[in-house]
Scaffold this active site. Structure first.
Site, short mmCIF file in Angstrom:
data_model
loop_
_atom_site.label_atom_id
_atom_site.label_comp_id
_atom_site.label_asym_id
_atom_site.label_seq_id
_atom_site.Cartn_x
_atom_site.Cartn_y
_atom_site.Cartn_z
N CYS A 174 62.56 -18.54 -8.95
CA CYS A 174 63.84 -19.31 -9.01
C CYS A 174 64.79 -18.93 -7.83
O CYS A 174 65.70 -19.74 -7.83
CB CYS A 174 64.45 -19.40 -10.43
SG CYS A 174 63.03 -20.26 -11.66
N HIS A 176 67.24 -28.30 -11.78
CA HIS A 176 66.79 -27.10 -11.21
C HIS A 176 65.32 -27.32 -10.58
O HIS A 176 64.29 -26.96 -11.13
CB HIS A 176 66.69 -26.08 -12.49
CG HIS A 176 66.27 -24.78 -12.13
ND1 HIS A 176 66.20 -24.15 -10.77
CD2 HIS A 176 65.53 -23.90 -12.83
CE1 HIS A 176 65.74 -22.94 -10.82
NE2 HIS A 176 65.29 -22.67 -11.97
#
Ligand SMILES: [Zn+2]
Ligand SMILES: [Zn+2]
Lengths: 131, 388, 388, 131
Positions: B84, B335
């Site tokens: 991430c 996201h």
């Protein structure tokens, strides 16, 4: 009498040694000969000092729950839902494991009870709550 | 001290896109080009982030593909992957490239597709996300990413008394913020009751504690300090810290302190010569509500143990003393893994220019971005400040 | 001009390894540390390459995992992926990091597992390798990587009269070289007859025209020019060129000239202030025999159109005027994708030090490495020279 | 009469437009209004000059084989073996395609004949040799 008396521990601990030990009901870690740090899974170097002079050690098979969660949305390959994954504090080191049996909370005493290998033949240790 | 400047910023709406990655990235990159007033001929290199295109769509070597799409074929292109934290790492390397004089003008950005538009269902995506945990020592337990942060958060709750209600307040706050941001995946407010009523994903996290699966892209044009004044609206990058931690998480000294974030923040603040007190607002990596609590403490924006309380009391709301995730954060903005890091930089750029629109904060001069990867074992912290 | 120096080099044997990637990488990294005489405390950052761990083993965020294994947890780690040029790109960025003074000592390297030890059969791996071609405009035709280079090679044959026999000579040469290299996947010589008798994979390529699926790792310790003299056996990196080209391949101006290689070579030679004539030997990206023919021409080591003839005449053999792939190349040494680029740097380092063992070339002072990714749309060319 | 007379060409050419056209027997590319370069597949910018002022154009459906190979080891998802993949030169641009029918060599004349979509619904144009 611990298993340590019976079997030869590998000088350089590999994943394959670790996994074989899990299947035999044993947890292997490494102790650093330079700084005494104990790692909970095989590594090439000490996490504390970077030293490579490591001795394979048998970790305790009882400990307390350091943290835990119950997973209701599993990844592909895991059929059941509602299983509990924990980090167990074994004293010198910690390991991640699956709980079988009753739900446990942080601080509960647990003991190594076996392993699962639903994930493509990779074993994970299982713990169960002490009475 | 100025390490580099952002002179152009662009992103797609985060959400569901039935569009190949090069086209999504193109939308963000062209917006950044236009914002900076540059064409591809002036851009010397691409620092590109994509986390999981190989797994989701059988796409690798995507860097030259997106470069071709935006007119940069021929130029050096490097793809980064750090779960991430993918595009924050690309951004860090872009900053270093212009700071060192290697390049004058570069593009940094990322793209990802995570929604069922790829053809993958929740179980499949849950396994793909779990690839950022340890293959040998974590995945075999059936660990998922909500569970990774649940393990950290549960320990935080145990030590500091953080409650599920406080976590719900993080979700409510970020949904409130996201409702003001037209680029956000979720445009709807929610309530603590609604959040606490959702199905449990990995306790203590319910559905509303978790960020969505999103598609999207973001990109920024980064130039050297020397060149920045020749652009219309430069925003300075004054610090970028990047640190890692031990993997797997059980071997970390104290997992829930997210030491990599503390180390990265120390580096970034030192470079920028600021303290946490001087930070006006932050975009932090709230993949789960608990992650925002840990991050706000690790960055020193809230005292240790007070992250949940601060959210519940509104201190981290956009009208509070330390606005966190005014964009909506990962929680509400969305996201798309490889796009998240540079999307935070886009947000900081717009806030510091005063052009964030409906979700503009007032009087902000110093912002911080916090982008983590894996079980927080990678963290990149960036400090940006309006150009004097 | 010296841009950086390699002061330590290590690699595993390339071949079949039933070992997790962090352990494979550890073997290479520790060999590099020991060769340089450094410990992890002296190494400031990791520039890491892995191309397809997500697809083959559901492993991402591998950078911090391998960093942990080699004692680098805490330090900044970046993972690169550019298909088969993955670790050359990591190396390029490592060189720039020490050249700019960002870091003094860094580790660059890569690891990959491609053999059936991962549990994946040939069909599955063939699809994974194809992920480096265009998802929308190439993969749907059923394109494979042997076919990508077959398309380039067939056009070269059409324009220059290159023959299948000449291609077989490349395989025979590289197998001969590999038989002298104990790290090589294949240790056995072959013959032109044997090569021409193999089953066709994608014409004109038969089995022996194709590199194997390999597991392996490689790593090098890279330091700044200033620091190099404090190490025992530095080898200088005097040029690194990196260029890309249009994707998909049908849109390239003249696909088989591999323009990115020409552009990268021009940059690298200019930086090093050498001409192709001054190069003593080269490691080139011979994923397929035809790829070596194209590369030898693109690097200017052989005249355009003469790559096949040069191989057939023995001019590129280890006893010829321009030894190419004295290590065995990808063809015989093996091709663990993400480890290949830095393995070429390991080979150059050892040859230039005179410590390559049985496959040592005599009197070499300037070597070139050529590592490509995708349909040659990424190419990194590095020039290394013995330290005066 | 070409299809161009019948249908509206999209102003900004996307993959979805291109794929829909392939299914309709049409190949779409882009012509650059700055430098006249023609690209064989959708892009956001001209490959020659980086310009973004592009006009969608219909490419010819006949051309000659620029290069070709026959694939005997297919990827997962492709069942048959021995299929031929080519790059076809259409004059201003080139496209990658699958050959159906007889084997072709470099320089042979070929015509668009349809498409395959065995790969997860992604269409690829097919060409066949002219008589
Ligand atoms: Zn130690
Ligand atoms: Zn043009």
């Amino acid at each position: 009498m611990s298993a340590q008396d019976d079997i030869e521990l590998p000088e350089t601990l590999s994943y394959h040694d670790w996994a074989a030990a899990v299947r035999e009901g044993q947890l292997l870690g490494q102790s650093c000969n330079d700084c005494d740090h104990v790692g909970g899974v095989p590594s090439g170097a000490c996490q504390e000092c970077g030293g490579r002079d490591l001795t394979t050690v048998e970790l305790p098979t009882t400990g307390t729950v350091y943290t835990e969660t119950t997973i209701n949305v599993p990844p592909e390959g895991f059929q059941e839902r509602g299983y509990q994954v924990v980090v167990v504090d074994l004293g010198d080191a910690r390991v991640m494991a699956r709980i079988v049996g009753e739900h446990v909370d942080i601080g509960d005493d647990v003991s190594l009870s076996g392993f699962i290998d639903t994930d493509d033949d990779h074993p994970a240790p299982t713990f169960e709550p002490d009475d | 001290m100025t390490r580099a400047s952002v002179v152009g910023a662009g992103m797609t709406k985060f959400g569901v896109h039935d569009t190949p990655m090069q086209e999504l990235f193109g939308e963000a990159a062209f917006a950044a080009f236009d914002d900076a007033g540059v064409g591809p001929d002036e851009v010397e290199a691409l620092y590109f982030g994509n986390a999981m295109g190989g797994q989701t769509e059988n796409v690798t070597h995507l860097g030259p593909q997106v470069a071709t799409h935006v007119g940069l074929a021929g130029k050096p292109v490097q793809r980064y992957e750090d779960a991430c934290a993918t595009s924050a790492n690309a951004f860090k390397n872009a900053v270093e490239a212009v700071e060192s004089g290697r390049h004058d003008v570069v593009l940094a950005g990322g793209v990802e597709r995570c929604t069922p538009e790829t053809g993958l269902d929740t179980d499949a995506m849950t396994r793909i996300f779990a690839s950022a945990s340890h293959r040998q020592y974590e995945q075999p337990t059936g660990l998922t990413f909500p569970a990774v942060f649940a393990l950290l958060t549960k320990r935080h709750m145990h030590e500091h008394g953080t409650t599920e209600e406080q976590l719900a307040h993080v979700a409510v706050k970020n949904h409130g913020h996201g409702s003001l941001n037209p680029k956000a995946h979720f445009g709807k407010e929610t309530t603590v009751e609604e959040a606490l009523d959702g199905p449990v994903v990995a306790d203590p996290f319910r559905l509303m504690d978790c960020c969505p699966f999103s598609d999207g892209a973001s990109a920024v044009v980064v130039v050297s300090d020397d060149l920045a004044d020749s652009f219309d609206a430069p925003v300075d990058v004054t610090g970028v810290g990047h640190a890692t931690d031990v993997v797997p998480l059980a071997d970390k000294d104290t997992p829930h302190v997210t030491q990599a974030a503390r180390d990265a923040a120390t580096t970034a603040y030192d470079q920028a010569a600021v303290t946490a007190d001087e930070v006006d607002f932050a975009e932090v990596h709230d993949c789960f509500t608990g992650a925002e609590v840990l991050a706000s403490e690790a960055l020193g924006l809230v005292e240790d143990g007070q992250g949940g309380i601060a959210a519940a009391e509104g201190r981290t709301r956009r009208d509070g003393e330390m606005p966190i995730n005014a964009s909506g954060g990962l929680k509400a903005k969305g996201h798309p893994i490889g796009a998240t890091g540079t999307a935070q930089i886009v947000e900081l750029t717009k806030q510091l220019r005063g052009t964030a629109g409906d979700h503009q904060l007032s009087g902000v001069e110093c912002g911080v971005a916090h982008n983590l990867g894996g079980d927080a074992a990678t963290t990149v912290v960036s400090v940006m400040e309006g150009r004097a």
